[in-house]
Design a protein around this motif. Structure first.
Motif, mmCIF file in Angstrom:
data_model
loop_
_atom_site.group_PDB
_atom_site.id
_atom_site.type_symbol
_atom_site.label_atom_id
_atom_site.label_comp_id
_atom_site.label_asym_id
_atom_site.label_seq_id
_atom_site.Cartn_x
_atom_site.Cartn_y
_atom_site.Cartn_z
ATOM 1 N N HIS A 32 34.234 41.585 28.600
ATOM 2 C CA HIS A 32 35.414 41.105 27.878
ATOM 3 C C HIS A 32 35.829 42.104 26.802
ATOM 4 O O HIS A 32 37.011 42.472 26.694
ATOM 5 C CB HIS A 32 35.114 39.734 27.262
ATOM 6 N N GLN A 33 34.877 42.564 26.013
ATOM 7 C CA GLN A 33 35.182 43.518 24.954
ATOM 8 C C GLN A 33 35.744 44.817 25.521
ATOM 9 O O GLN A 33 36.692 45.393 24.970
ATOM 10 C CB GLN A 33 33.919 43.818 24.129
ATOM 11 N N GLN A 34 35.175 45.257 26.636
ATOM 12 C CA GLN A 34 35.651 46.502 27.262
ATOM 13 C C GLN A 34 37.091 46.351 27.733
ATOM 14 O O GLN A 34 37.917 47.253 27.550
ATOM 15 C CB GLN A 34 34.757 46.863 28.451
ATOM 16 N N LEU A 35 37.423 45.214 28.323
ATOM 17 C CA LEU A 35 38.785 44.995 28.807
ATOM 18 C C LEU A 35 39.768 44.929 27.639
ATOM 19 O O LEU A 35 40.868 45.478 27.707
ATOM 20 C CB LEU A 35 38.857 43.717 29.643
ATOM 21 N N VAL A 36 39.364 44.253 26.578
ATOM 22 C CA VAL A 36 40.230 44.167 25.395
ATOM 23 C C VAL A 36 40.464 45.562 24.808
ATOM 24 O O VAL A 36 41.595 45.918 24.442
ATOM 25 C CB VAL A 36 39.618 43.215 24.346
ATOM 26 N N GLN A 37 39.411 46.360 24.734
ATOM 27 C CA GLN A 37 39.544 47.719 24.199
ATOM 28 C C GLN A 37 40.509 48.571 25.017
ATOM 29 O O GLN A 37 41.191 49.451 24.485
ATOM 30 C CB GLN A 37 38.175 48.399 24.146
ATOM 31 N N HIS A 38 40.579 48.298 26.326
ATOM 32 C CA HIS A 38 41.492 49.036 27.201
ATOM 33 C C HIS A 38 42.854 48.346 27.323
ATOM 34 O O HIS A 38 43.666 48.728 28.159
ATOM 35 C CB HIS A 38 40.868 49.203 28.591
ATOM 36 N N ASP A 39 43.071 47.321 26.499
ATOM 37 C CA ASP A 39 44.346 46.605 26.483
ATOM 38 C C ASP A 39 44.694 45.988 27.835
ATOM 39 O O ASP A 39 45.857 45.900 28.227
ATOM 40 C CB ASP A 39 45.484 47.532 26.021
ATOM 41 N N VAL A 40 43.671 45.562 28.552
ATOM 42 C CA VAL A 40 43.875 44.941 29.867
ATOM 43 C C VAL A 40 44.377 43.514 29.684
ATOM 44 O O VAL A 40 43.843 42.755 28.873
ATOM 45 C CB VAL A 40 42.568 44.949 30.689
ATOM 46 N N ARG A 41 45.398 43.165 30.435
ATOM 47 C CA ARG A 41 45.936 41.801 30.406
ATOM 48 C C ARG A 41 45.818 41.121 31.777
ATOM 49 O O ARG A 41 45.947 39.919 31.887
ATOM 50 C CB ARG A 41 47.434 41.821 30.030
ATOM 51 N N ARG A 42 45.601 41.922 32.813
ATOM 52 C CA ARG A 42 45.598 41.413 34.189
ATOM 53 C C ARG A 42 44.360 41.940 34.896
ATOM 54 O O ARG A 42 44.041 43.129 34.806
ATOM 55 C CB ARG A 42 46.860 41.891 34.895
ATOM 56 N N VAL A 43 43.643 41.055 35.588
ATOM 57 C CA VAL A 43 42.486 41.495 36.366
ATOM 58 C C VAL A 43 42.695 41.136 37.832
ATOM 59 O O VAL A 43 43.229 40.072 38.170
ATOM 60 C CB VAL A 43 41.161 40.901 35.847
ATOM 61 N N VAL A 44 42.267 42.032 38.683
ATOM 62 C CA VAL A 44 42.301 41.842 40.133
ATOM 63 C C VAL A 44 40.847 41.743 40.586
ATOM 64 O O VAL A 44 40.035 42.616 40.266
ATOM 65 C CB VAL A 44 43.008 43.022 40.820
ATOM 66 N N ILE A 45 40.526 40.684 41.320
ATOM 67 C CA ILE A 45 39.127 40.401 41.646
ATOM 68 C C ILE A 45 38.873 40.496 43.144
ATOM 69 O O ILE A 45 39.601 39.919 43.955
ATOM 70 C CB ILE A 45 38.722 39.017 41.115
ATOM 71 N N CYS A 46 37.796 41.217 43.493
ATOM 72 C CA CYS A 46 37.338 41.314 44.880
ATOM 73 C C CYS A 46 35.821 41.440 44.863
ATOM 74 O O CYS A 46 35.225 41.629 43.798
ATOM 75 C CB CYS A 46 37.975 42.534 45.562
ATOM 76 N N GLY A 47 35.184 41.328 46.036
ATOM 77 C CA GLY A 47 33.740 41.542 46.093
ATOM 78 C C GLY A 47 32.970 40.479 46.841
ATOM 79 O O GLY A 47 33.482 39.830 47.750
ATOM 80 N N ILE A 48 31.731 40.270 46.434
ATOM 81 C CA ILE A 48 30.773 39.373 47.092
ATOM 82 C C ILE A 48 30.173 38.454 46.011
ATOM 83 O O ILE A 48 29.860 38.926 44.930
ATOM 84 C CB ILE A 48 29.626 40.180 47.739
ATOM 85 N N ARG A 49 29.951 37.226 46.199
ATOM 86 C CA ARG A 49 30.383 36.284 47.197
ATOM 87 C C ARG A 49 31.644 35.566 46.754
ATOM 88 O O ARG A 49 31.785 35.247 45.578
ATOM 89 C CB ARG A 49 29.310 35.230 47.448
ATOM 90 N N THR A 50 32.479 35.211 47.705
ATOM 91 C CA THR A 50 33.783 34.632 47.409
ATOM 92 C C THR A 50 33.695 33.450 46.464
ATOM 93 O O THR A 50 34.356 33.410 45.420
ATOM 94 C CB THR A 50 34.467 34.172 48.717
ATOM 95 N N GLU A 51 32.879 32.449 46.848
ATOM 96 C CA GLU A 51 32.860 31.171 46.130
ATOM 97 C C GLU A 51 31.854 31.145 44.985
ATOM 98 O O GLU A 51 31.724 30.139 44.294
ATOM 99 C CB GLU A 51 32.539 30.029 47.116
ATOM 100 N N GLN A 52 31.155 32.229 44.801
ATOM 101 C CA GLN A 52 30.103 32.240 43.794
ATOM 102 C C GLN A 52 30.485 33.193 42.660
ATOM 103 O O GLN A 52 31.199 32.808 41.727
ATOM 104 C CB GLN A 52 28.769 32.637 44.446
ATOM 105 N N CYS A 53 30.052 34.436 42.720
ATOM 106 C CA CYS A 53 30.319 35.353 41.610
ATOM 107 C C CYS A 53 31.790 35.705 41.458
ATOM 108 O O CYS A 53 32.289 35.850 40.336
ATOM 109 C CB CYS A 53 29.476 36.613 41.777
#
Length: 198
Positions: free
Chosen positions: A101-122
């Motif tokens: 969270h802190q890293q994203l705020v420092q980079h002024d991120v407002r939007r996240v795109v999510i992919c990976g493993i496992r769909t319904e879990q992590c």
């Protein structure tokens, strides 16, 4: 700062640990998951977006997620750059046990795109927490994968395909995330043109 530079692609647990369980890996849905993730990574890099590689560790367990065994690493074919952000979590979501969270705020991120493993879990849990933290969330269903849930005490079995579909329905209908495909993110203009032509 434009919209694209305020976006982060979160690649969740695309790590070698899962392939060290051959029976489970063979039951994974979406055999093209790494191809789609690679397309998202290439797109994010070309757009100047932040790419974040999240891995999961269970230190001291002696299992495939124990860092001592050497499998807590992003799969080689995705080829992370040394300059890209990496975090290792010990919780299901990518925020609680990391400084993401802190890293994203420092980079002024407002939007996240999510992919990976496992769909319904992590992946799903990270999407929910990201939404609660105020991020705009896009969940790329065809760039995630999971395996079947076998029946157990008090719950029914669910196929991997159904899990992916249900996760998309829950996240989308409850407004935790916008549900998108790899193609929609990589070629948004073409998608809009095709929709307008219908």
């Amino acid at each position: 700062m434009n919209r694209e530079t305020r976006t982060a692609l979160l690649v969740i647990d695309a790590q070698e640990s899962f392939r060290q369980r051959p029976d489970d890996w063979a039951r994974m849905a979406n055999p093209f998951v790494f191809d789609n993730i690679a397309r998202l990574v290439a797109h994010a890099r070309s757009a100047g977006q932040l790419v974040v590689w999240v891995t999961h560790a269970e230190p001291g367990t002696g299992g495939v997620f124990d860092p001592e065994l050497g499998f807590v690493r992003v799969v080689a074919e995705l080829d992370p750059l040394d300059s890209e952000l990496r975090v290792t979590k010990t919780s299901v979501n990518a925020f609680t046990t990391t400084n993401l969270h802190q890293q994203l705020v420092q980079h002024d991120v407002r939007r996240v795109v999510i992919c990976g493993i496992r769909t319904e879990q992590c992946c799903e849990t990270t999407a929910r927490v990201a939404s609660d933290l105020g991020f705009e969330v896009e969940f790329v269903t065809d760039a995630t994968t999971t395996s079947d849930i076998e029946p157990g005490p008090g719950y029914a079995g669910v196929s991997a395909d159904d899990l992916i579909s249900r996760t998309a329905s829950i996240l989308g209908s409850r407004e935790f995330a916008s549900i998108v495909t790899t193609e929609q993110l990589v070629h948004p203009t073409e998608q809009l043109t095709a929709s307008a032509a219908r």
